[in-house]
Design a protein around this motif. Structure first.
Motif, PDB file in Angstrom:
ATOM      1  N   ASP A 230       0.855  -1.181   0.000  1.00  0.00           N
ATOM      2  CA  ASP A 230       0.000   0.000   0.000  1.00  0.00           C
ATOM      3  C   ASP A 230       0.893   1.234   0.000  1.00  0.00           C
ATOM      4  O   ASP A 230       1.834   1.332   0.788  1.00  0.00           O
TER       5      ASP A 230
ATOM      6  N   ASN B 298       7.576   4.786   3.474  1.00  0.00           N
ATOM      7  CA  ASN B 298       8.186   5.918   4.167  1.00  0.00           C
ATOM      8  C   ASN B 298       8.485   7.018   3.147  1.00  0.00           C
ATOM      9  O   ASN B 298       9.275   6.828   2.227  1.00  0.00           O
TER      10      ASN B 298
ATOM     11  N   GLY C  15       1.851   2.983   3.158  1.00  0.00           N
ATOM     12  CA  GLY C  15       2.809   2.345   4.055  1.00  0.00           C
ATOM     13  C   GLY C  15       4.257   2.615   3.702  1.00  0.00           C
ATOM     14  O   GLY C  15       5.153   2.170   4.404  1.00  0.00           O
TER      15      GLY C  15
END
Length: 69
Positions: A17, A22, A20
């Motif tokens: 996803d 960073n 998710g």
């Protein structure tokens, strides 16, 4: 190519996803989240002890066989 066109996941592929990821590093780690359980490895000392015990057992069996000859 089929999986890529359908975006279907398999045991060796997965989707991530975008929320998710960073945003600072955009790290796209190749670690498969479906990889299974961690394997608990025995210590070298435990392995060596088991080998010694099996060697002693083998020597005893061979001794019994020689006594029968």
């Amino acid at each position: 190519m089929k999986l890529q066109k359908t975006f279907a996941d398999s045991p060796k592929s997965w989707s991530v996803d975008i929320a998710g990821i960073n945003k600072a590093t955009f790290e796209l780690s190749s670690k498969n989240p479906n990889g299974g359980e961690e394997i608990a490895h025995r210590s070298p000392q435990v392995i060596m002890d088991e080998i010694a015990a099996l060697d002693a057992e083998s020597a005893e069996v061979l001794g019994n066989i020689k006594a029968l000859l």
